[in-house]
Write an enzyme that holds these catalytic residues in place. Structure first.
Site, PDB file in Angstrom:
ATOM      1  CG  PHE A  11      -2.354   0.077   0.899  1.00 18.45           C
ATOM      2  CD1 PHE A  11      -3.037  -1.051   0.508  1.00 18.45           C
ATOM      3  CD2 PHE A  11      -3.037   1.287   0.952  1.00 18.45           C
ATOM      4  CE1 PHE A  11      -4.378  -0.991   0.177  1.00 18.45           C
ATOM      5  CE2 PHE A  11      -4.375   1.363   0.627  1.00 18.45           C
ATOM      6  CZ  PHE A  11      -5.054   0.213   0.231  1.00 18.45           C
ATOM      7  CD  GLN A  46      -5.411  10.739   2.377  1.00 15.72           C
ATOM      8  OE1 GLN A  46      -6.177   9.819   2.664  1.00 15.72           O
ATOM      9  NE2 GLN A  46      -4.136  10.729   2.681  1.00 15.72           N
ATOM     10  CG  HIS A  66      -7.729   8.123  -2.621  1.00 15.51           C
ATOM     11  ND1 HIS A  66      -7.410   7.595  -3.844  1.00 15.51           N
ATOM     12  CD2 HIS A  66      -7.467   7.153  -1.712  1.00 15.51           C
ATOM     13  CE1 HIS A  66      -6.980   6.349  -3.675  1.00 15.51           C
ATOM     14  NE2 HIS A  66      -7.009   6.059  -2.392  1.00 15.51           N
ATOM     15  CG  LEU A 122     -11.252   5.298  -3.080  1.00 14.99           C
ATOM     16  CD1 LEU A 122     -10.724   6.711  -3.053  1.00 14.99           C
ATOM     17  CD2 LEU A 122     -10.977   4.595  -1.782  1.00 14.99           C
ATOM     18  CD  GLU A 137      -2.589   4.263  -1.388  1.00 11.52           C
ATOM     19  OE1 GLU A 137      -3.044   5.412  -1.299  1.00 11.52           O
ATOM     20  OE2 GLU A 137      -1.912   3.724  -0.514  1.00 11.52           O
ATOM     21  NE  ARG A 160      -4.613   6.845   0.185  1.00 13.26           N
ATOM     22  CZ  ARG A 160      -5.488   6.238   0.967  1.00 13.26           C
ATOM     23  NH1 ARG A 160      -6.206   6.930   1.829  1.00 13.26           N
ATOM     24  NH2 ARG A 160      -5.641   4.945   0.884  1.00 13.26           N
ATOM     25  CG  HIS A 167     -10.278   9.285   0.636  1.00 12.73           C
ATOM     26  ND1 HIS A 167     -11.305   8.420   0.332  1.00 12.73           N
ATOM     27  CD2 HIS A 167      -9.353   8.558   1.288  1.00 12.73           C
ATOM     28  CE1 HIS A 167     -10.993   7.214   0.783  1.00 12.73           C
ATOM     29  NE2 HIS A 167      -9.830   7.270   1.386  1.00 12.73           N
ATOM     30  NE  ARG A 179      -6.987   7.910   6.334  1.00 16.76           N
ATOM     31  CZ  ARG A 179      -7.232   6.920   5.471  1.00 16.76           C
ATOM     32  NH1 ARG A 179      -6.560   5.785   5.538  1.00 16.76           N
ATOM     33  NH2 ARG A 179      -8.152   7.071   4.532  1.00 16.76           N
TER      34      ARG A 179
HETATM   35  C1  LIG Z   1     -14.396   4.773  -0.226  1.00 17.17           C
HETATM   36  C2  LIG Z   1     -13.493   4.736   0.961  1.00 17.17           C
HETATM   37  C3  LIG Z   1     -12.508   3.756   1.043  1.00 17.17           C
HETATM   38  C4  LIG Z   1     -11.654   3.698   2.153  1.00 17.17           C
HETATM   39  N1  LIG Z   1     -10.702   2.728   2.214  1.00 17.17           N
HETATM   40  C5  LIG Z   1      -9.916   2.641   3.319  1.00 17.17           C
HETATM   41  C6  LIG Z   1      -8.955   1.596   3.454  1.00 17.17           C
HETATM   42  O1  LIG Z   1      -8.817   0.727   2.599  1.00 17.17           O
HETATM   43  N2  LIG Z   1      -8.198   1.555   4.569  1.00 17.17           N
HETATM   44  C7  LIG Z   1      -8.332   2.485   5.553  1.00 17.17           C
HETATM   45  O2  LIG Z   1      -7.630   2.383   6.543  1.00 17.17           O
HETATM   46  N3  LIG Z   1      -9.234   3.480   5.460  1.00 17.17           N
HETATM   47  C8  LIG Z   1     -10.030   3.579   4.360  1.00 17.17           C
HETATM   48  N4  LIG Z   1     -10.948   4.595   4.274  1.00 17.17           N
HETATM   49  C9  LIG Z   1     -11.169   5.473   5.415  1.00 17.17           C
HETATM   50  C10 LIG Z   1     -12.000   4.775   6.474  1.00 17.17           C
HETATM   51  O3  LIG Z   1     -12.859   3.856   5.866  1.00 17.17           O
HETATM   52  C11 LIG Z   1     -12.838   5.734   7.297  1.00 17.17           C
HETATM   53  O4  LIG Z   1     -12.049   6.774   7.731  1.00 17.17           O
HETATM   54  C12 LIG Z   1     -13.422   5.044   8.504  1.00 17.17           C
HETATM   55  O5  LIG Z   1     -14.109   3.884   8.111  1.00 17.17           O
HETATM   56  C13 LIG Z   1     -14.325   5.928   9.318  1.00 17.17           C
HETATM   57  O6  LIG Z   1     -14.952   5.161  10.323  1.00 17.17           O
HETATM   58  P1  LIG Z   1     -15.813   5.852  11.465  1.00 17.17           P
HETATM   59  O7  LIG Z   1     -16.269   4.757  12.360  1.00 17.17           O
HETATM   60  O8  LIG Z   1     -15.043   6.950  12.055  1.00 17.17           O
HETATM   61  O9  LIG Z   1     -17.043   6.516  10.698  1.00 17.17           O
HETATM   62  P2  LIG Z   1     -18.207   5.912   9.764  1.00 17.17           P
HETATM   63  O10 LIG Z   1     -17.995   4.493   9.419  1.00 17.17           O
HETATM   64  O11 LIG Z   1     -18.394   6.887   8.662  1.00 17.17           O
HETATM   65  O12 LIG Z   1     -19.475   5.936  10.701  1.00 17.17           O
HETATM   66  C14 LIG Z   1     -20.103   7.122  11.084  1.00 17.17           C
HETATM   67  C15 LIG Z   1     -21.283   6.763  11.942  1.00 17.17           C
HETATM   68  O13 LIG Z   1     -21.770   7.926  12.582  1.00 17.17           O
HETATM   69  C16 LIG Z   1     -23.162   7.962  12.508  1.00 17.17           C
HETATM   70  N5  LIG Z   1     -23.568   9.363  12.576  1.00 17.17           N
HETATM   71  C17 LIG Z   1     -23.086  10.414  11.875  1.00 17.17           C
HETATM   72  N6  LIG Z   1     -23.711  11.548  12.244  1.00 17.17           N
HETATM   73  C18 LIG Z   1     -24.596  11.209  13.205  1.00 17.17           C
HETATM   74  C19 LIG Z   1     -25.541  11.932  13.974  1.00 17.17           C
HETATM   75  N7  LIG Z   1     -25.714  13.252  13.830  1.00 17.17           N
HETATM   76  N8  LIG Z   1     -26.317  11.258  14.866  1.00 17.17           N
HETATM   77  C20 LIG Z   1     -26.176   9.916  15.006  1.00 17.17           C
HETATM   78  N9  LIG Z   1     -25.291   9.184  14.305  1.00 17.17           N
HETATM   79  C21 LIG Z   1     -24.517   9.832  13.417  1.00 17.17           C
HETATM   80  C22 LIG Z   1     -23.521   7.257  11.234  1.00 17.17           C
HETATM   81  O14 LIG Z   1     -24.805   6.713  11.316  1.00 17.17           O
HETATM   82  C23 LIG Z   1     -22.456   6.161  11.193  1.00 17.17           C
HETATM   83  O15 LIG Z   1     -22.911   5.035  11.906  1.00 17.17           O
HETATM   84  C24 LIG Z   1     -11.795   4.662   3.166  1.00 17.17           C
HETATM   85  C25 LIG Z   1     -12.779   5.642   3.076  1.00 17.17           C
HETATM   86  C26 LIG Z   1     -13.607   5.696   1.973  1.00 17.17           C
HETATM   87  C27 LIG Z   1     -14.620   6.778   1.889  1.00 17.17           C
END
Ligand SMILES: Cc1cc2nc3c(=O)[nH]c(=O)nc-3n(C[C@H](O)[C@H](O)[C@H](O)COP(=O)(O)OP(=O)(O)OC[C@H]3O[C@@H](n4cnc5c(N)ncnc54)[C@H](O)[C@@H]3O)c2cc1C
Ligand code: SF4
Ligand code: FES
Lengths: 239, 579
Positions: free
Chosen positions: B118, B238, B240, B250, B253, B284, B351, B393
């Site tokens: 990666f 970031q 991407h 997306l 990578e 990135r 991203h 990141r």
């Molecule tokens: C397309 C894509 C591919 C990626 N690939 C990778 C990868 O391969 N490797 C890597 O390390 N990272 C990757 N990332 C980054 C990583 O996936 C995310 O940064 C990470 O999953 C975020 O997780 P989280 O739990 O913080 O938030 P999320 O999974 O976004 O969850 C947010 C939660 O908050 C809740 N929420 C939001 N606002 C409210 C509110 N007002 N009231 C109640 N609930 C609320 C939502 O319902 C949801 O459950 C990728 C990101 C994207 C977009």
């Protein structure tokens, strides 16, 4: 690319106003490569803010927007307008998935669906202490349940199933898919306990192999095959 | 509006990877409610594709110390080194634990967790790319989200689904409750609680071309910011390099990790010029800038010459089917292109938010440059800023971050609630939310949410994207002024209580506007280029003045005040970032 005009016919229901659902048509301008979800957004954003539908990822991975598009279950975010409408001036019909109570417009009550999912022990059971390293699993054993790990719990399969429409007690294809994922995982030890649950009256034996579920699955999971495999397993492993 | 009252030891807001991991930690230890605006499995963690890094050394020599070095260098030295050390060390246990939870990782022939390359991850301090990313085809995030949710089901975690949290209540300098809006009924819910952990994810929907879900609107950081909590390092967002042309979806990578190559108009592998050693697998920020440079120099592809090609055509078709099935399917679906035989047009896509709610390594929210923790307030995941990613990141470090710090935050929160009583919550804490909703529903202004949001996204993409300057950022601030005035005139069409997304989209837009302002003000003040922030008027990194984190605080009168705190350094001294 030239914009096209499409007619979007949506089956609507507002519990605060309507006694029964009714159709409403909107004319939407869209790029041919827009998603049906984009067309729904253009209604909500530019014409009628009261149109309710769930969505999040917009590219077929979160499972929010299963609906009936032109008569078949699909995710609105992976069907393109040009394919659904046929051509300029074409019509796209959109209605809520069947078998779950409609709350408003395209939003249905998902709780019965998730309750069925929860009922099949959809988690790995293994009580041995593996220590500080991973449990080993050969690539072949890993491949055995690969297909069913793809499920995004969108409910397209379950709500396409004629058995489910007639009997909401049936756990339905999606729950069986998620059971399959563990039944065929070499690390899992729930064995007969999960299979017993699945062979109850509302379990796998309700399936009549109509194949509607496989056709509906947006992740391309071989749902019917998974159900058949679980059926076979309940027969042979439990005697 | 009817109000329902609940009382819990702890509330977790959000059910993505970070929120679910925290919930597993709290399960059975204190009365916990997980409140989420989406069904847990709809969270955007499920969209993550490529992998999660840990120096397991399953396929070649590796060490957590090399991972640490790469993380610090990748973050352009704005990383707090002790925090990153914790993440890289605990990565190994975190991956093993996920495997024990049932995560179906891809396997090596001898049955261990397989690993792949990666961007920015190297052996021995930059010598050559290393295979460090643990993965499950190109749906690693999906498998993490499903696995953590399965474990929550097994533990009987208490979810409040489709409740949209809109405010937090502080009582005598500590957390007392949260206020949520029930999507299904339009009722309000007030949770009296000792502690709350925010895990609301990113806010990439402030940009037009974005890999983020429609629902990633920064609600958690936004509502805390309005309550006076500072936001850290907001200027670092970031971009991407490989989003599907125009759509921003997306393409991981992992496509380049598996051997994919970026090419310009003449088919040249241009990354050889920008990063001679690691080429297409440079971090990135560098790849995104290289793409923009190719485009600006007239070597782009696509309708407007504003894209380049991602070429997978030389990879064996079996490898594409086995390792990159989902992303190649996206290309077929949305572009009508067969990636096995045709190159894919791509462009940088918004991203990941490096900035967010400032926390320490136990998820406690810290509210000043001295690191003072706010009692009962926690954050984890993309909405938080620990800071382990610094100004950029590395791929695979976010899935790692959400699992490691979700767990640590959950554990610290459990300890905290055992040491304290439930605060008395005065009546009427929901008044502010009630009046916000009422003014949107019954206002007489004619502005529409979608128009303002589209204008915001277009302007942010034009003026605060890969390249920025004093001029573009000042112009963006002026634009924001207009947009905020227009926002005050928004009236929603839908006046009803049931699944009123017209209303929730309006509320979400409010947060996007506030966070955009925090981002732009922070970016304009930082007169240097570092990691994801590139200032054309200040193209060099300036360690003498800028080895510090930005804290943006919103004053009572709505103005933004900036303060700074030093980066917590360690063994690694800043050096030039070459790859
Ligand atoms: C397309 C894509 C591919 C990626 N690939 C990778 C990868 O391969 N490797 C890597 O390390 N990272 C990757 N990332 C980054 C990583 O996936 C995310 O940064 C990470 O999953 C975020 O997780 P989280 O739990 O913080 O938030 P999320 O999974 O976004 O969850 C947010 C939660 O908050 C809740 N929420 C939001 N606002 C409210 C509110 N007002 N009231 C109640 N609930 C609320 C939502 O319902 C949801 O459950 C990728 C990101 C994207 C977009
Ligand atoms: S099996 Fe397919 S159709 Fe059924 S819920 Fe899972 S992803 Fe949806
Ligand atoms: S919006 Fe996520 S699957 Fe369609």
């Amino acid at each position: 690319m030239a914009l096209m005009d499409v007619e979007l016919k949506v089956k609507r229901f507002n519990p605060d106003r309507d006694h029964k659902p009714h159709w409403q048509a909107f004319t939407v301008q869209a790029e041919p490569t827009d998603r049906v979800l984009d067309a729904l957004h253009s209604v909500r954003w530019d014409q009628d803010g009261t149109l309710s539908f769930r969505r999040s990822c917009a590219h077929g991975v979160c499972g929010s927007d299963a609906m009936i598009i032109n008569g078949a279950n699909a995710l609105a975010c992976i069907v393109l307008v040009k394919d659904a409408a046929g051509g300029n001036g074409g019509t796209i019909t959109v209605e809520p998935i069947r078998g779950l109570p409609v709350i408003k417009d395209l939003v249905v009550d998902m709780e019965p669906f998730f309750a069925q999912y929860r009922s099949v022990m959809p988690y790995l059971v293994n009580t041995e202490d593996p220590g500080y390293t991973e449990r080993l699993q050969s690539p072949e054993d890993r491949a055995r349940y690969d297909d069913t790990t793809k499920c995004i719990l969108c409910a397209a399969c379950t709500t396409a199933c004629p058995v489910y429409w007639g009997n909401s007690q049936y756990v339905g294809p999606a729950a069986i898919v998620n059971a399959h994922r563990f039944v065929f995982d070499s690390r899992d030890q729930a064995g007969t306990e999960r299979l017993d649950l699945l062979s109850q009256r509302s379990g796998v034996w309700k399936c009549r192999t109509a194949f509607s579920c496989s056709e509906a699955c947006p992740r391309g999971i071989k749902v019917t095959q998974a159900i058949q495999e679980v059926k076979r397993k309940t027969l042979f492993d439990r005697i | 509006m009817k109000v329902h009252r609940h009382s819990y030891d702890a509330v977790i807001v959000g059910a993505g990877g970070a929120g679910l991991r925290a919930a597993i930690e709290a399960a059975g230890k204190c009365r916990t409610a997980v409140v989420t605006k989406l069904y847990p499995t709809r969270s955007h963690t499920g969209a993550a594709q490529g992998g999660m890094c840990a120096a397991l050394a399953n396929v070649e020599e590796d060490s957590w110390e090399w991972h640490l070095f790469d993380t610090i260098k990748g973050g352009d030295y704005l990383v707090d080194q002790p925090a990153a050390e914790i993440m890289c060390r605990e990565a190994i246990d975190a991956v093993i634990e996920l495997e024990h939870f049932g995560l179906p990782f891809n396997r090596t022939p001898d049955g261990k967790i397989d690993q792949r390359r990666f961007g920015g991850h190297t052996r021995n301090h930059g010598e050559s790319p290393v295979r460090r990313a643990c993965y499950s085809a190109d749906r690693t995030g999906h498998m993490i989200l499903q696995t953590l949710f399965q474990q929550c089901v097994a533990r009987g975690v208490n979810f409040f689904n489709e409740l949209h949290v809109l405010d937090v209540a502080f009582v005598d300098g500590r957390v007392g409750g949260v206020v949520a809006y029930d999507l299904a009924t339009g009722d309000l819910h007030v949770f009296n609680t000792k502690a709350v952990l925010f895990a609301t994810g990113g806010y990439g929907k402030m940009f037009k071309v974005s890999s983020n879900a429609h629902t990633l609107t920064g609600d958690g950081p936004g509502l805390l910011y309005r309550r006076g909590i500072p936001l850290q390092d907001m200027e670092f967002f970031q971009f991407h390099p490989t989003g599907i042309y125009k759509l921003g979806i997306l393409l991981s990578e992992a496509a380049r990790g598996e051997g994919g190559i970026l090419r310009n108009q003449s088919g040249e592998r241009f990354m050889e010029r920008y990063a001679p050693t690691v080429k297409d697998l440079a971090p990135r920020d560098m790849v995104s800038r290289a793409i923009q440079s190719e485009v600006l120099d007239g070597r782009g592809v696509g309708e407007a010459g504003d894209a380049v090609h991602l070429d997978l055509t030389h990879l064996p078709p079996e490898q594409i089917d086995a390792k990159l099935p989902d992303i190649t399917e996206f290309v077929r679906t949305y572009l009508g292109i067969e990636p096995k035989t045709e190159p894919i047009p791509i462009q940088p896509t918004a991203h990941y938010a490096m900035g967010g709610i400032p926390t320490n390594v136990d998820g406690e929210v810290v509210v000043d440059p001295d690191g003072t923790a706010f009692p009962g307030l926690y954050a984890a995941g993309e909405c938080a800023c620990v800071s382990v990613h610094g100004s950029n990141r590395l791929g695979t470090n976010s899935l790692l971050d959400i699992v490691v710090f979700g767990k640590r935050g959950g554990r610290a929160m459990v300890d905290f609630v055992h040491s304290t009583d439930l605060p008395d919550l005065p009546g009427g804490v929901e008044a502010d939310v009630r009046s916000r909703i009422q003014s949107l529903v019954s206002g007489s202004g004619g502005e529409k949410v979608a128009r303002i949001r589209a204008d915001l996204q277009a302007a942010m993409t034009e003026k605060a994207f890969v390249y920025r300057s004093e001029e573009t950022l000042s112009s963006m601030l002026a634009t924001l002024g207009d947009l905020v005035s227009r926002y005050a005139e928004v009236t929603v069409d839908d006046k009803g209580p049931t699944f009123n997304y017209d209303l929730t989209e309006a509320l979400e837009l409010g947060y996007l506007l506030d966070l955009s302002e925090a981002l732009v003000v922070s970016a304009r003040a930082r007169t240097e280029s570092r990691g994801a922030q590139f200032r054309t008027d200040h193209p060099l990194r300036d360690d003498a003045n800028w080895m510090r984190h930005t804290l943006a605080t919103r004053n009572g009168d709505g103005t933004v005040e900036l303060s700074y705190k030093p980066v917590v350094t360690g063994d690694y001294l800043p050096m030039e970032r070459k790859y």
